[in-house]
Design a protein around this motif. Structure first.
Motif, PDB file in Angstrom:
ATOM      1  N   ARG A  97       5.861  -7.880  10.006  1.00 23.82           N
ATOM      2  CA  ARG A  97       4.659  -6.939   9.820  1.00 23.82           C
ATOM      3  C   ARG A  97       3.874  -7.822   8.523  1.00 23.82           C
ATOM      4  NH1 ARG A  97       1.037  -5.227   8.082  1.00 23.82           N
ATOM      5  NH2 ARG A  97       0.382  -2.883   7.848  1.00 23.82           N
ATOM      6  N   SER A 201      -1.031   6.907   3.480  1.00 23.27           N
ATOM      7  CA  SER A 201       0.196   6.603   3.937  1.00 23.27           C
ATOM      8  C   SER A 201       1.247   7.646   3.648  1.00 23.27           C
ATOM      9  CB  SER A 201       0.775   5.472   3.349  1.00 23.27           C
ATOM     10  OG  SER A 201       0.117   3.926   4.042  1.00 23.27           O
ATOM     11  N   PHE A 248       2.751   1.747   9.452  1.00 25.67           N
ATOM     12  CA  PHE A 248       1.903   2.178  10.179  1.00 25.67           C
ATOM     13  C   PHE A 248       1.002   3.155   9.355  1.00 25.67           C
ATOM     14  CE2 PHE A 248       5.252   0.984  13.010  1.00 25.67           C
ATOM     15  CZ  PHE A 248       4.767  -0.248  13.651  1.00 25.67           C
TER      16      PHE A 248
END
Length: 260
Positions: A97, A201, A248
């Motif tokens: 990532r 987030s 994500f």
């Protein structure tokens, strides 16, 4: 040949992550008991047999031994195997990532993300066992947040300061109004993580944490293992939500905001 070397490098990442989480799992078991994590070799929790190097190979030893101690034949808790698999996947995912950097193994951003996952892993296990989230972990997350100011400049200071309060402040108000709604450790965890991750987030993390914790509570009540007035450790579910948000959180929040 290149694909073979690349595969070996990914395997090395998995093994390294598994070794680190194996150590953290042992630390989570020892620290609440006041035992040293620097002294004393790994041993069977049932018979006390000191484990050899071949019995400590991440993931593989658990399967090779048939999930039982070679000495007393007592079952080895699944927690050990799951911890090692989780660690391996954590380092692999952080590398994929956040990039490999000049090291070829993992970038500085990926290293920071993996360090955060290490802290969340310790928080989840210790809270599950003791119902306590230690302040030292929140301080560690706060220090990672300071480092993230440089490593992840896409989240400016204002974004991070909003993240500190947008979830933790409502949690604090609810905890003051409803006894046992949230523990102080849960609130401080979300405040420190909000500074690290930013407001989008952290909101995403809270959603998934509530979803996971609420689902587990319903399952436990359905199985009559949890009463309506009983309390359960919420830290592990917050840690799960925060882990999802680490990878994500912003894309999920941006997607949701785009359909409003």
């Amino acid at each position: 040949m290149i694909f073979c070397l690349e595969g070996i490098l990914w395997l090395f990442r998995f093994i390294l992550g598994a070794c680190i989480f194996s150590f953290l799992n042992a630390a989570a078991l020892r620290l609440p008991k006041g035992e040293s994590i620097a002294r004393g070799r790994s041993h069977c929790p049932h018979c006390g047999k000191t484990l050899t190097v071949w019995e400590l190979i991440p993931c593989a030893s658990y399967l090779a031994l048939g999930r039982r101690c070679r000495g007393c034949k007592a079952p080895i808790p699944k927690r050990y195997f799951l911890a090692e698999c989780t660690g391996g996947l954590a380092l692999v995912c952080c590398s994929a990532r956040f990039g490999f950097g000049s090291w070829g193994l993992i970038s500085l951003g990926g290293l920071l993300a993996f360090a955060y996952l290490c802290l969340l892993f310790l928080i989840a296990l210790i809270d599950l066992d003791t119902r306590i989230i230690w302040d030292r972990f929140q301080i560690g997350i706060g220090l990672l947040g300071i480092a993230a100011l440089r490593l992840f400049p896409e989240h400016p200071l204002k974004d991070r300061l909003i993240g500190m309060v947008i979830v933790s402040l409502p949690m604090l108000v609810l905890a003051l109004l409803v006894e046992g709604a949230f523990g102080g450790g849960d609130i401080k965890l979300m405040a420190a993580s909000g500074f690290l991750l930013g407001w989008k987030s952290i909101v995403t993390a809270m959603f998934f944490g509530l979803l996971a914790g609420g689902s587990m509570a319903l399952l436990l009540m359905a199985g009559k293992k949890l009463g309506r007035r009983d309390q359960m450790a919420f830290g592990p579910y917050l840690a799960l939500g925060l882990s999802v948000a680490l990878f994500f959180g912003d894309p999920i929040a941006n997607w949701y905001l785009s359909i409003l």
